[in-house]
Design a protein around this motif. Structure first.
Motif, PDB file in Angstrom:
ATOM      1  N   ARG A 141      10.564   4.601 -43.231  1.00 15.46           N
ATOM      2  CA  ARG A 141       9.297   4.962 -43.536  1.00 15.46           C
ATOM      3  C   ARG A 141       8.318   4.789 -42.323  1.00 15.46           C
ATOM      4  O   ARG A 141       7.763   5.675 -41.764  1.00 15.46           O
ATOM      5  CB  ARG A 141       8.692   4.450 -44.729  1.00 15.46           C
ATOM      6  N   GLY A 142       8.351   3.704 -41.807  1.00 16.42           N
ATOM      7  CA  GLY A 142       7.424   3.299 -40.532  1.00 16.42           C
ATOM      8  C   GLY A 142       7.919   4.178 -39.170  1.00 16.42           C
ATOM      9  O   GLY A 142       6.890   4.515 -38.688  1.00 16.42           O
ATOM     10  N   GLN A 143       8.896   4.509 -39.044  1.00 19.74           N
ATOM     11  CA  GLN A 143       9.533   5.317 -38.124  1.00 19.74           C
ATOM     12  C   GLN A 143       8.799   6.629 -38.013  1.00 19.74           C
ATOM     13  O   GLN A 143       8.266   7.352 -37.395  1.00 19.74           O
ATOM     14  CB  GLN A 143      10.973   5.401 -37.850  1.00 19.74           C
ATOM     15  N   TYR A 192       8.400  -1.221 -38.311  1.00 20.40           N
ATOM     16  CA  TYR A 192       9.250  -0.385 -37.224  1.00 20.40           C
ATOM     17  C   TYR A 192       8.760  -0.709 -35.989  1.00 20.40           C
ATOM     18  O   TYR A 192      10.110  -0.964 -34.993  1.00 20.40           O
ATOM     19  CB  TYR A 192       8.816   1.209 -37.518  1.00 20.40           C
ATOM     20  N   ILE A 193       7.690  -0.891 -35.445  1.00 21.61           N
ATOM     21  CA  ILE A 193       7.247  -1.450 -34.353  1.00 21.61           C
ATOM     22  C   ILE A 193       8.059  -2.882 -34.150  1.00 21.61           C
ATOM     23  O   ILE A 193       8.577  -2.975 -32.724  1.00 21.61           O
ATOM     24  CB  ILE A 193       5.960  -1.658 -33.923  1.00 21.61           C
ATOM     25  N   GLU A 194       8.260  -3.737 -34.830  1.00 19.61           N
ATOM     26  CA  GLU A 194       8.792  -5.013 -34.658  1.00 19.61           C
ATOM     27  C   GLU A 194      10.372  -4.931 -34.495  1.00 19.61           C
ATOM     28  O   GLU A 194      10.782  -5.502 -33.749  1.00 19.61           O
ATOM     29  CB  GLU A 194       8.508  -5.908 -35.780  1.00 19.61           C
ATOM     30  N   SER A 195      10.888  -3.920 -35.261  1.00 16.40           N
ATOM     31  CA  SER A 195      12.175  -3.752 -35.281  1.00 16.40           C
ATOM     32  C   SER A 195      12.647  -3.216 -33.832  1.00 16.40           C
ATOM     33  O   SER A 195      13.603  -3.707 -33.150  1.00 16.40           O
ATOM     34  CB  SER A 195      12.663  -2.648 -36.224  1.00 16.40           C
ATOM     35  N   MET A 196      11.708  -2.365 -33.331  1.00 21.87           N
ATOM     36  CA  MET A 196      11.974  -1.768 -32.055  1.00 21.87           C
ATOM     37  C   MET A 196      11.876  -2.991 -30.928  1.00 21.87           C
ATOM     38  O   MET A 196      12.623  -3.085 -29.950  1.00 21.87           O
ATOM     39  CB  MET A 196      11.151  -0.699 -31.617  1.00 21.87           C
TER      40      MET A 196
END
Length: 130
Positions: A34-36, A111-115
């Motif tokens: 969802r964040g993406q 999402y940013i943290e996963s990247m």
């Protein structure tokens, strides 16, 4: 008999924990996806991997600590940073943030943290190869 019941109880607890962990990981994966999707509207200013410095004034949001990003988004949305905000862009950011719920902001942060974690893992792997 007591040992069998104890073993069965421990086993059921382990299975429940495993299912709970799986559900937690599944919720996290859904949040990241969802964040993406939500982050697509941010790419122009912040870059595809949240690495871009906006107008050479705002540092890359990938460098902001996990959790703090979502808190900052909420502050921009709620207007608690004042008219100018941290970087003098509160009006612009506030307009964008008005469209996002708390859950949306948390998903973008995930999402940013996963990247960020993926980039760090890639860098670590590259160092090991060299």
């Amino acid at each position: 008999m007591k040992h069998t019941l104890l073993l069965a109880s421990v086993l059921l607890t382990f299975i429940a924990c495993s299912n709970e962990e799986l559900e937690k990981k599944e919720r996290l994966a859904q949040s990241i996806v969802r964040g993406q999707v939500l982050f697509e509207q941010c790419v122009v200013c912040h870059g595809e991997r949240a690495e871009k410095s906006y107008m050479q004034e705002v540092p890359p949001i990938k460098l902001i600590d996990y959790g703090m990003r979502a808190q900052m988004m909420k502050s921009y949305r709620d207007g608690t940073l004042g008219k100018k905000g941290i970087y003098g862009l509160a009006d612009l950011k506030g307009e964008v943030m008005l469209r996002l719920s708390d859950e949306d902001m948390a998903d973008i942060d995930e999402y940013i943290e996963s990247m960020k974690l993926a980039d760090e893992a890639t860098q670590e792997s590259t160092k090991k190869i060299q």
